[in-house]
Design a protein around this motif. Structure first.
Motif, PDB file in Angstrom:
ATOM      1  N   TYR A 144      41.414  17.397 -35.995  1.00 33.33           N
ATOM      2  CA  TYR A 144      40.205  16.865 -35.924  1.00 33.33           C
ATOM      3  C   TYR A 144      39.290  15.414 -36.372  1.00 33.33           C
ATOM      4  O   TYR A 144      40.108  14.112 -35.972  1.00 33.33           O
ATOM      5  N   CYS A 145      37.969  15.758 -36.356  1.00 29.65           N
ATOM      6  CA  CYS A 145      37.225  14.431 -36.402  1.00 29.65           C
ATOM      7  C   CYS A 145      36.808  13.609 -37.325  1.00 29.65           C
ATOM      8  O   CYS A 145      36.333  14.339 -38.349  1.00 29.65           O
ATOM      9  N   GLU A 146      36.257  12.244 -37.640  1.00 31.51           N
ATOM     10  CA  GLU A 146      35.464  12.156 -38.396  1.00 31.51           C
ATOM     11  C   GLU A 146      34.330  11.374 -37.823  1.00 31.51           C
ATOM     12  O   GLU A 146      34.490  10.467 -37.793  1.00 31.51           O
ATOM     13  N   VAL A 147      33.740  11.544 -38.471  1.00 32.77           N
ATOM     14  CA  VAL A 147      32.276  10.287 -38.187  1.00 32.77           C
ATOM     15  C   VAL A 147      31.653   9.729 -39.476  1.00 32.77           C
ATOM     16  O   VAL A 147      31.975   9.566 -40.760  1.00 32.77           O
ATOM     17  N   SER A 148      31.288   8.501 -39.111  1.00 35.13           N
ATOM     18  CA  SER A 148      31.479   7.242 -40.633  1.00 35.13           C
ATOM     19  C   SER A 148      29.499   6.160 -40.166  1.00 35.13           C
ATOM     20  O   SER A 148      29.428   6.607 -38.688  1.00 35.13           O
ATOM     21  N   THR A 149      29.070   6.132 -40.734  1.00 29.79           N
ATOM     22  CA  THR A 149      27.495   5.397 -40.626  1.00 29.79           C
ATOM     23  C   THR A 149      28.219   3.650 -41.741  1.00 29.79           C
ATOM     24  O   THR A 149      28.876   4.305 -41.878  1.00 29.79           O
ATOM     25  N   ASP A 150      27.270   2.824 -40.917  1.00 28.39           N
ATOM     26  CA  ASP A 150      27.558   1.831 -41.592  1.00 28.39           C
ATOM     27  C   ASP A 150      26.451   1.709 -43.118  1.00 28.39           C
ATOM     28  O   ASP A 150      26.790   1.108 -44.117  1.00 28.39           O
TER      29      ASP A 150
ATOM     30  N   LYS B 133      32.145  11.727 -43.101  1.00 30.83           N
ATOM     31  CA  LYS B 133      33.113  13.347 -42.984  1.00 30.83           C
ATOM     32  C   LYS B 133      33.278  13.381 -42.289  1.00 30.83           C
ATOM     33  O   LYS B 133      33.197  12.943 -41.001  1.00 30.83           O
ATOM     34  N   ALA B 134      34.475  14.812 -42.427  1.00 32.61           N
ATOM     35  CA  ALA B 134      35.109  14.636 -41.765  1.00 32.61           C
ATOM     36  C   ALA B 134      35.309  15.858 -40.979  1.00 32.61           C
ATOM     37  O   ALA B 134      34.365  17.318 -41.718  1.00 32.61           O
ATOM     38  N   SER B 135      35.397  17.084 -39.578  1.00 28.76           N
ATOM     39  CA  SER B 135      35.647  17.766 -39.706  1.00 28.76           C
ATOM     40  C   SER B 135      36.287  18.242 -39.789  1.00 28.76           C
ATOM     41  O   SER B 135      37.520  18.327 -40.892  1.00 28.76           O
ATOM     42  N   ASN B 136      35.823  20.201 -39.985  1.00 32.27           N
ATOM     43  CA  ASN B 136      37.001  21.029 -40.240  1.00 32.27           C
ATOM     44  C   ASN B 136      38.381  20.884 -39.475  1.00 32.27           C
ATOM     45  O   ASN B 136      38.397  20.596 -38.802  1.00 32.27           O
ATOM     46  N   ASP B 137      39.848  21.255 -39.886  1.00 36.02           N
ATOM     47  CA  ASP B 137      41.281  20.950 -39.153  1.00 36.02           C
ATOM     48  C   ASP B 137      40.687  22.504 -38.180  1.00 36.02           C
ATOM     49  O   ASP B 137      40.392  23.488 -38.456  1.00 36.02           O
ATOM     50  N   GLU B 138      41.469  22.142 -36.686  1.00 31.78           N
ATOM     51  CA  GLU B 138      41.595  22.692 -35.849  1.00 31.78           C
ATOM     52  C   GLU B 138      42.954  22.638 -35.392  1.00 31.78           C
ATOM     53  O   GLU B 138      43.743  21.502 -34.742  1.00 31.78           O
TER      54      GLU B 138
END
Length: 98
Positions: free
Chosen positions: A23-29, A35-40
């Motif tokens: 999974y990947c995770e997106v963050s902002t300052d 927010k993490a993506s769904n697991d693949e």
């Protein structure tokens, strides 16, 4: 080797350890938000290199003899399942013999 950029992941010469949940995770300052993506699920497989081979302990048997045969497959993942057939009919498992 592996290469990671803000939007991509590249793995070279993967092995079985690369199998798993990604999974990947997106963050902002500002504001703080993650927010993490769904697991693949990723599976690393090894296909068979050819058909199975069969070998008999003896090439000629007499009525009442014991037949011993060995079926060998090339390395593969997931492991192949071997089913025995004689004249097109599936052979019963020894554990089911009377």
């Amino acid at each position: 080797w592996k290469k990671v950029t803000p939007s991509t992941l590249t793995l070279k010469n993967v092995d079985y350890d690369a199998s798993g949940s990604y999974y990947c995770e997106v963050s902002t300052d500002t504001p703080i938000f993650t927010k993490a993506s769904n697991d693949e699920i990723l599976n690393v497989m090894l296909p068979q290199k050819g058909p199975p081979t069969i070998e008999f302990a003896k090439k000629q048997l007499y009525y009442g003899d014991l037949l011993i045969a060995n079926c060998t497959t090339s390395r593969a993942r997931p492991s192949p399942h071997i089913t025995w057939l004689i004249n097109g009919k599936q052979v019963r498992d020894i554990n089911t013999w009377p």
